[in-house]
Design a protein around this motif. Structure first.
Motif, mmCIF file in Angstrom:
data_model
loop_
_atom_site.group_PDB
_atom_site.id
_atom_site.type_symbol
_atom_site.label_atom_id
_atom_site.label_comp_id
_atom_site.label_asym_id
_atom_site.label_seq_id
_atom_site.Cartn_x
_atom_site.Cartn_y
_atom_site.Cartn_z
ATOM 1 N N ILE A 137 -2.211 -5.170 12.541
ATOM 2 C CA ILE A 137 -2.036 -5.624 11.157
ATOM 3 C C ILE A 137 -1.796 -7.123 11.102
ATOM 4 N N ARG A 138 -1.093 -7.664 12.082
ATOM 5 C CA ARG A 138 -0.867 -9.115 12.095
ATOM 6 C C ARG A 138 -2.135 -9.880 12.458
ATOM 7 N N GLN A 139 -2.933 -9.328 13.356
ATOM 8 C CA GLN A 139 -4.157 -10.002 13.774
ATOM 9 C C GLN A 139 -5.216 -10.014 12.669
ATOM 10 N N THR A 140 -5.162 -9.043 11.781
ATOM 11 C CA THR A 140 -6.202 -8.913 10.753
ATOM 12 C C THR A 140 -5.732 -9.305 9.354
ATOM 13 N N ALA A 141 -4.482 -9.696 9.193
ATOM 14 C CA ALA A 141 -3.913 -9.952 7.862
ATOM 15 C C ALA A 141 -4.756 -10.909 7.026
ATOM 16 N N ASN A 142 -5.273 -11.972 7.643
ATOM 17 C CA ASN A 142 -6.036 -12.969 6.891
ATOM 18 C C ASN A 142 -7.413 -12.475 6.452
ATOM 19 N N LEU A 143 -7.829 -11.330 6.982
ATOM 20 C CA LEU A 143 -9.129 -10.781 6.606
ATOM 21 C C LEU A 143 -9.079 -10.031 5.274
ATOM 22 N N GLN A 150 0.377 -12.905 0.873
ATOM 23 C CA GLN A 150 1.292 -12.777 2.007
ATOM 24 C C GLN A 150 2.690 -13.264 1.640
ATOM 25 N N ALA A 151 2.769 -14.311 0.838
ATOM 26 C CA ALA A 151 4.077 -14.814 0.386
ATOM 27 C C ALA A 151 4.758 -13.777 -0.497
ATOM 28 N N LEU A 152 3.987 -13.140 -1.389
ATOM 29 C CA LEU A 152 4.549 -12.099 -2.256
ATOM 30 C C LEU A 152 5.042 -10.924 -1.414
ATOM 31 N N LEU A 153 4.273 -10.532 -0.411
ATOM 32 C CA LEU A 153 4.644 -9.400 0.438
ATOM 33 C C LEU A 153 5.890 -9.697 1.255
ATOM 34 N N ALA A 154 6.000 -10.929 1.736
ATOM 35 C CA ALA A 154 7.167 -11.320 2.525
ATOM 36 C C ALA A 154 8.443 -11.268 1.703
ATOM 37 N N ASP A 155 8.304 -11.369 0.385
ATOM 38 C CA ASP A 155 9.461 -11.374 -0.518
ATOM 39 C C ASP A 155 9.595 -10.053 -1.276
ATOM 40 N N SER A 156 8.862 -9.023 -0.831
ATOM 41 C CA SER A 156 8.810 -7.767 -1.588
ATOM 42 C C SER A 156 9.977 -6.830 -1.322
ATOM 43 N N GLY A 157 10.704 -7.059 -0.238
ATOM 44 C CA GLY A 157 11.797 -6.157 0.108
ATOM 45 C C GLY A 157 11.366 -5.057 1.066
ATOM 46 N N ILE A 158 10.064 -4.991 1.376
ATOM 47 C CA ILE A 158 9.550 -4.046 2.367
ATOM 48 C C ILE A 158 9.339 -4.805 3.674
ATOM 49 N N ASP A 159 9.465 -4.115 4.791
ATOM 50 C CA ASP A 159 9.115 -4.725 6.067
ATOM 51 C C ASP A 159 7.747 -5.388 5.924
ATOM 52 N N LEU A 164 1.934 -5.363 4.569
ATOM 53 C CA LEU A 164 0.546 -5.756 4.829
ATOM 54 C C LEU A 164 -0.358 -4.525 4.910
ATOM 55 N N LEU A 165 0.107 -3.503 5.629
ATOM 56 C CA LEU A 165 -0.701 -2.290 5.759
ATOM 57 C C LEU A 165 -0.866 -1.592 4.419
ATOM 58 N N VAL A 166 0.197 -1.569 3.613
ATOM 59 C CA VAL A 166 0.111 -0.984 2.270
ATOM 60 C C VAL A 166 -0.942 -1.724 1.452
ATOM 61 N N PHE A 186 -18.096 -3.728 -3.091
ATOM 62 C CA PHE A 186 -17.367 -4.978 -3.315
ATOM 63 C C PHE A 186 -16.256 -5.076 -2.275
ATOM 64 N N GLY A 187 -15.878 -6.305 -1.962
ATOM 65 C CA GLY A 187 -14.942 -6.535 -0.868
ATOM 66 C C GLY A 187 -13.486 -6.577 -1.279
ATOM 67 N N VAL A 188 -12.622 -6.770 -0.278
ATOM 68 C CA VAL A 188 -11.181 -6.803 -0.528
ATOM 69 C C VAL A 188 -10.786 -8.007 -1.380
ATOM 70 N N GLU A 189 -11.663 -9.018 -1.430
ATOM 71 C CA GLU A 189 -11.346 -10.211 -2.228
ATOM 72 C C GLU A 189 -11.500 -9.946 -3.721
ATOM 73 N N ALA A 190 -11.998 -8.776 -4.094
ATOM 74 C CA ALA A 190 -12.197 -8.454 -5.517
ATOM 75 C C ALA A 190 -10.890 -8.091 -6.215
ATOM 76 N N ALA A 191 -9.821 -7.924 -5.449
ATOM 77 C CA ALA A 191 -8.520 -7.568 -6.039
ATOM 78 C C ALA A 191 -7.406 -8.213 -5.236
ATOM 79 N N ARG A 192 -6.307 -8.497 -5.905
ATOM 80 C CA ARG A 192 -5.146 -9.070 -5.220
ATOM 81 C C ARG A 192 -3.888 -8.309 -5.623
ATOM 82 N N VAL A 193 -2.929 -8.264 -4.712
ATOM 83 C CA VAL A 193 -1.651 -7.636 -5.024
ATOM 84 C C VAL A 193 -0.867 -8.553 -5.963
ATOM 85 N N CYS A 194 -0.376 -7.985 -7.060
ATOM 86 C CA CYS A 194 0.442 -8.798 -7.965
ATOM 87 C C CYS A 194 1.851 -8.239 -8.136
ATOM 88 N N LYS A 195 2.090 -7.005 -7.662
ATOM 89 C CA LYS A 195 3.436 -6.434 -7.807
ATOM 90 C C LYS A 195 3.606 -5.248 -6.870
#
Length: 237
Positions: A137-143, A150-159, A164-166, A186-195
């Motif tokens: 998951i760490r090796q592929t996170a930027n894909l 990633q900043a939002l996830l780091a501050d989400s309260g989850i490991d 990242l896997l979620v 369509f690719g993963v860039e078509a959506a972003r995590v917002c909450k």
């Protein structure tokens, strides 16, 4: 998120299965299977009365085992609802559901899950199951995630690695839910995590591009996530 109704096994290939409903979506049923690839044999297609598709003719054992396990999960759900058919596979490799039904399929490392719903329920099931691997998951996170995500996830309260896997899994689930409507890849860039809502195990994705007239850029779609053993499961409806 899952409310089990029935559990059992069909040894040796099907180690265990669990059938139930999605807690907040009683019209959506699931079947989760743990299978043993070492016990796979082609005769299982006849035993489970599941058609062997031409597309599997050159497939390796792993692919054949995953195909029959996840189709058997769907077959259990459809059969309990009075439908004796099994979802096939289209030229785009997407499941082809029996008339009057819709659903979603996913598998990973000896686990398979199916969601099934009658079309009249007006749901758009999309499910994904992933096995957790810290290194992967760490090796592929930027894909599959941006620096802002990633900043939002780091501050989400989850490991962070679990978050990242979620995220990856949620984008896979969203694709499966929307593909029957969008009808193109369509690719993963078509959506972003917002909450991410830890209390209710909810994850919200925002479309970063317009996919259809009804799925416009900026639209937000909420789904669910759960961690079971070493797997993450996400779903949209």
């Amino acid at each position: 998120m899952f409310t089990a109704i029935t559990t059992g096994s069909m040894l040796p290939f099907i180690r265990s299965f669990e059938v139930g409903t999605i807690t907040s979506l009683p019209g959506l049923r699931y079947c989760l299977i743990n299978f043993d690839i070492r016990c796979y044999q082609d005769a299982l297609f006849t035993y489970f009365a599941i058609p062997f598709p031409q597309t599997l003719s050159a497939a390796v054992v792993k692919r054949r085992a995953e195909y029959i396990a996840v189709r058997y999960a769907a077959k259990i759900l459809l059969r309990t609802a009075g439908c004796n058919n099994t979802p096939g596979i289209g030229q785009d490799r997407a499941p082809v559901w029996p008339s009057g039904w819709c659903g979603s399929l996913s598998h990973t490392d000896g686990h398979a899950i199916a969601l099934v719903s009658p079309q009249e329920a007006d749901l758009i099931p999309g499910v994904d199951i992933e096995t957790f691997s810290s290194l992967t998951i760490r090796q592929t996170a930027n894909l599959f995630s941006s620096l802002d995500e990633q900043a939002l996830l780091a501050d989400s309260g989850i490991d962070y690695e679990i978050a990242l896997l979620v995220t990856f899994s949620a984008k896979e689930s969203l694709f499966k839910a929307l593909y029957p409507e969008v009808r193109y890849f369509f690719g993963v860039e078509a959506a972003r995590v917002c909450k991410i809502d830890i209390l209710h195990q909810r994850i919200t994705l925002e479309l970063t591009q317009t996919l259809t007239q009804n799925r416009k850029k900026g639209s937000q779609i909420a789904g669910y996530y759960v961690m079971r053993d070493n797997q993450v499961i996400t779903l949209f409806e």
